[in-house]
Motif scaffolding. Structure first.
Motif, PDB file in Angstrom:
ATOM      1  N   MET A  26       0.872  -1.117  -0.061  1.00  0.00           N
ATOM      2  CA  MET A  26       0.015   0.198  -0.073  1.00  0.00           C
ATOM      3  C   MET A  26       0.812   1.173   0.016  1.00  0.00           C
ATOM      4  SD  MET A  26      -2.556  -1.616  -0.203  1.00  0.00           S
ATOM      5  CE  MET A  26      -3.120  -3.467   0.361  1.00  0.00           C
ATOM      6  N   ALA A  27       1.993   1.380  -0.686  1.00  0.00           N
ATOM      7  CA  ALA A  27       3.115   2.234  -0.788  1.00  0.00           C
ATOM      8  C   ALA A  27       2.545   3.692  -1.338  1.00  0.00           C
ATOM      9  CB  ALA A  27       4.226   1.778  -1.438  1.00  0.00           C
ATOM     10  N   GLY A  28       1.522   3.488  -2.172  1.00  0.00           N
ATOM     11  CA  GLY A  28       0.920   4.610  -2.768  1.00  0.00           C
ATOM     12  C   GLY A  28       0.340   5.477  -1.630  1.00  0.00           C
ATOM     13  N   LEU A  29      -0.816   5.028  -1.040  1.00  0.00           N
ATOM     14  CA  LEU A  29      -1.454   5.671  -0.100  1.00  0.00           C
ATOM     15  C   LEU A  29      -0.560   6.126   1.159  1.00  0.00           C
ATOM     16  CD1 LEU A  29      -4.106   6.844   0.696  1.00  0.00           C
ATOM     17  CD2 LEU A  29      -4.506   4.690   1.597  1.00  0.00           C
ATOM     18  N   GLN A  30       0.363   5.306   1.458  1.00  0.00           N
ATOM     19  CA  GLN A  30       1.261   5.724   2.489  1.00  0.00           C
ATOM     20  C   GLN A  30       2.079   6.910   2.021  1.00  0.00           C
ATOM     21  OE1 GLN A  30       1.413   3.986   5.729  1.00  0.00           O
ATOM     22  NE2 GLN A  30       2.218   6.049   6.002  1.00  0.00           N
ATOM     23  N   THR A  31       2.360   6.956   0.851  1.00  0.00           N
ATOM     24  CA  THR A  31       3.440   7.946   0.339  1.00  0.00           C
ATOM     25  C   THR A  31       2.712   9.306   0.474  1.00  0.00           C
ATOM     26  OG1 THR A  31       4.691   6.674  -1.271  1.00  0.00           O
ATOM     27  CG2 THR A  31       4.576   8.908  -1.739  1.00  0.00           C
ATOM     28  N   VAL A  32       1.168   9.292   0.062  1.00  0.00           N
ATOM     29  CA  VAL A  32       0.760  10.654   0.152  1.00  0.00           C
ATOM     30  C   VAL A  32       0.415  11.110   1.692  1.00  0.00           C
ATOM     31  CG1 VAL A  32      -0.301  10.503  -2.209  1.00  0.00           C
ATOM     32  CG2 VAL A  32      -1.530   9.767  -0.291  1.00  0.00           C
ATOM     33  N   ILE A  33       0.254  10.173   2.439  1.00  0.00           N
ATOM     34  CA  ILE A  33       0.087  10.434   3.718  1.00  0.00           C
ATOM     35  C   ILE A  33       1.255  10.890   4.448  1.00  0.00           C
ATOM     36  CG2 ILE A  33      -0.317   9.215   6.099  1.00  0.00           C
ATOM     37  CD1 ILE A  33      -2.400   7.165   4.913  1.00  0.00           C
ATOM     38  N   ASP A  34       2.226  10.266   4.167  1.00  0.00           N
ATOM     39  CA  ASP A  34       3.684  11.026   4.643  1.00  0.00           C
ATOM     40  C   ASP A  34       3.968  12.192   4.192  1.00  0.00           C
ATOM     41  OD1 ASP A  34       3.688   8.367   5.906  1.00  0.00           O
ATOM     42  OD2 ASP A  34       5.342   7.759   4.718  1.00  0.00           O
ATOM     43  N   ASN A  35       3.209  12.642   3.121  1.00  0.00           N
ATOM     44  CA  ASN A  35       3.427  14.051   2.733  1.00  0.00           C
ATOM     45  C   ASN A  35       2.089  14.991   2.782  1.00  0.00           C
ATOM     46  OD1 ASN A  35       6.190  14.267   0.914  1.00  0.00           O
ATOM     47  ND2 ASN A  35       5.359  12.317   0.598  1.00  0.00           N
TER      48      ASN A  35
ATOM     49  N   MET B  55      -2.926  17.186   0.302  1.00  0.00           N
ATOM     50  CA  MET B  55      -1.426  16.853  -0.197  1.00  0.00           C
ATOM     51  C   MET B  55      -1.001  18.088  -1.186  1.00  0.00           C
ATOM     52  SD  MET B  55       0.685  14.706  -0.860  1.00  0.00           S
ATOM     53  CE  MET B  55       1.935  14.364  -2.114  1.00  0.00           C
ATOM     54  N   HIS B  56       0.216  18.202  -0.679  1.00  0.00           N
ATOM     55  CA  HIS B  56       0.955  19.381  -1.612  1.00  0.00           C
ATOM     56  C   HIS B  56       1.145  18.879  -2.787  1.00  0.00           C
ATOM     57  CE1 HIS B  56       4.689  17.128  -1.519  1.00  0.00           C
ATOM     58  NE2 HIS B  56       4.816  17.187  -0.249  1.00  0.00           N
ATOM     59  N   ASP B  57       1.707  19.891  -3.876  1.00  0.00           N
ATOM     60  CA  ASP B  57       1.896  19.697  -5.432  1.00  0.00           C
ATOM     61  C   ASP B  57       3.384  19.638  -5.325  1.00  0.00           C
ATOM     62  OD1 ASP B  57      -0.802  20.282  -5.447  1.00  0.00           O
ATOM     63  OD2 ASP B  57      -0.392  22.440  -6.160  1.00  0.00           O
TER      64      ASP B  57
ATOM     65  N   GLN C 128      -9.000  13.619  -7.955  1.00  0.00           N
ATOM     66  CA  GLN C 128      -8.426  13.249  -9.043  1.00  0.00           C
ATOM     67  C   GLN C 128      -6.983  14.069  -9.190  1.00  0.00           C
ATOM     68  OE1 GLN C 128     -10.488  15.039 -12.485  1.00  0.00           O
ATOM     69  NE2 GLN C 128      -9.345  14.075 -14.135  1.00  0.00           N
ATOM     70  N   TYR C 129      -5.994  13.600 -10.106  1.00  0.00           N
ATOM     71  CA  TYR C 129      -4.774  14.100 -10.088  1.00  0.00           C
ATOM     72  C   TYR C 129      -4.404  14.475 -11.675  1.00  0.00           C
ATOM     73  CZ  TYR C 129      -3.167   9.428 -11.534  1.00  0.00           C
ATOM     74  OH  TYR C 129      -3.250   8.144 -12.344  1.00  0.00           O
ATOM     75  N   SER C 130      -3.619  15.267 -11.557  1.00  0.00           N
ATOM     76  CA  SER C 130      -2.988  15.932 -13.049  1.00  0.00           C
ATOM     77  C   SER C 130      -1.502  16.155 -12.860  1.00  0.00           C
ATOM     78  CB  SER C 130      -3.696  17.513 -13.220  1.00  0.00           C
ATOM     79  OG  SER C 130      -5.223  17.193 -13.458  1.00  0.00           O
TER      80      SER C 130
ATOM     81  N   ASP D 127      -9.193  16.981  -1.303  1.00  0.00           N
ATOM     82  CA  ASP D 127      -8.715  16.161  -0.160  1.00  0.00           C
ATOM     83  C   ASP D 127      -8.693  14.905  -0.405  1.00  0.00           C
ATOM     84  OD1 ASP D 127      -7.843  18.614   0.756  1.00  0.00           O
ATOM     85  OD2 ASP D 127      -9.559  18.905   1.893  1.00  0.00           O
ATOM     86  N   PHE D 128      -8.145  13.903   0.438  1.00  0.00           N
ATOM     87  CA  PHE D 128      -8.101  12.397   0.546  1.00  0.00           C
ATOM     88  C   PHE D 128      -9.182  12.222   1.607  1.00  0.00           C
ATOM     89  CE2 PHE D 128      -4.477  12.692  -2.228  1.00  0.00           C
ATOM     90  CZ  PHE D 128      -4.602  11.494  -2.925  1.00  0.00           C
ATOM     91  N   GLU D 129      -9.848  11.286   1.728  1.00  0.00           N
ATOM     92  CA  GLU D 129     -10.804  11.043   2.792  1.00  0.00           C
ATOM     93  C   GLU D 129     -10.798   9.427   2.820  1.00  0.00           C
ATOM     94  OE1 GLU D 129     -14.870  12.714   3.029  1.00  0.00           O
ATOM     95  OE2 GLU D 129     -14.313  14.519   1.760  1.00  0.00           O
TER      96      GLU D 129
END
Length: 215
Positions: free
Chosen positions: A1-10, A48-50, A193-195, A207-209
């Motif tokens: 689950m590295a993807g979600l953990q990465t954005v949580i960490d940031n 999440m920042h950009d 959505q991401y761009s 935001d992520f919920e």
């Protein structure tokens, strides 16, 4: 689950809610009635920042797409820069000296005979997560009132919600995860959505919920 953990960490901010699910009605006589409905899952919202670069995080985006809103992830919120104190225990026990005896309702019974310190064993708001006899128990809790320091073999710790049962796990033995060691089992309730924008950056449109999965 590295993807979600990465954005949580940031994350740039984080909100944690554990309010009970309730229903309400007004009777014909004008009485306002409320009732709690089912367990109280934790909900986590974060921004999440950009600043992530697309060229080095395509795997992060793919992992998020794989999860979408249907797949459960096991995550930690303790690595988030600047707000790692969010689940840190306020006082006392930060190791695994306390072990589990059992529970009743929203009270957890622990053996604190190996605890060290003085004054307070747990402060209101402290986080803990039993491991159970298999070390796989999935639900974290918060302490609701201060618990005086003790080395007794059966200390009552009041929790913010009734202790949830888990198939195949007995809550009659095992250690405790404390403070920043706790983990959440969640699904993405809202997946923004991401761009990709110039200069190799990823931006999210909201935001992520997350919602805790209670089985």
């Amino acid at each position: 689950m590295a993807g979600l953990q990465t954005v949580i960490d940031n994350a740039t901010f984080m909100t944690i809610t554990a309010r009970p699910l309730t229903g309400s009605s007004i009777s014909r006589s004008g009485q306002y009635k409320t009732a709690e409905r089912g367990p109280s899952p934790y909900a986590i919202t974060f921004g999440m920042h950009d600043g992530l670069t697309y060229s080095t995080n395509r795997d992060t985006l793919q992992a998020l797409d794989n999860l979408d809103r249907t797949t459960e992830a096991n995550v930690s919120i303790t690595n988030t820069s600047g707000i790692s104190y969010l689940t840190a225990n306020l006082h006392g026990q930060t190791n695994n000296a306390c072990t589990l005896n059992g529970y009743n309702g929203a009270d957890l019974y622990i053996d604190a005979s190996a605890a060290t310190g003085a004054g307070t064993l747990f402060k209101a708001g402290d986080w803990l997560q039993p491991l159970g006899n298999t070390s796989t128990y999935r639900y974290p809790y918060q302490v609701t009132t201060d618990v005086a320091f003790s080395t007794a073999s059966n200390v009552t710790v009041p929790l913010n919600r009734p202790v949830l049962s888990q198939s195949g796990v007995a809550l009659t033995s095992g250690g405790l995860r404390l403070g920043n060691d706790i983990r959440f089992h969640v699904k993405m309730f809202t997946y923004p959505q991401y761009s990709v924008i110039p200069h190799d950056r990823i931006t999210f449109n909201g935001d992520f919920e997350l919602i805790e999965v209670i089985t």
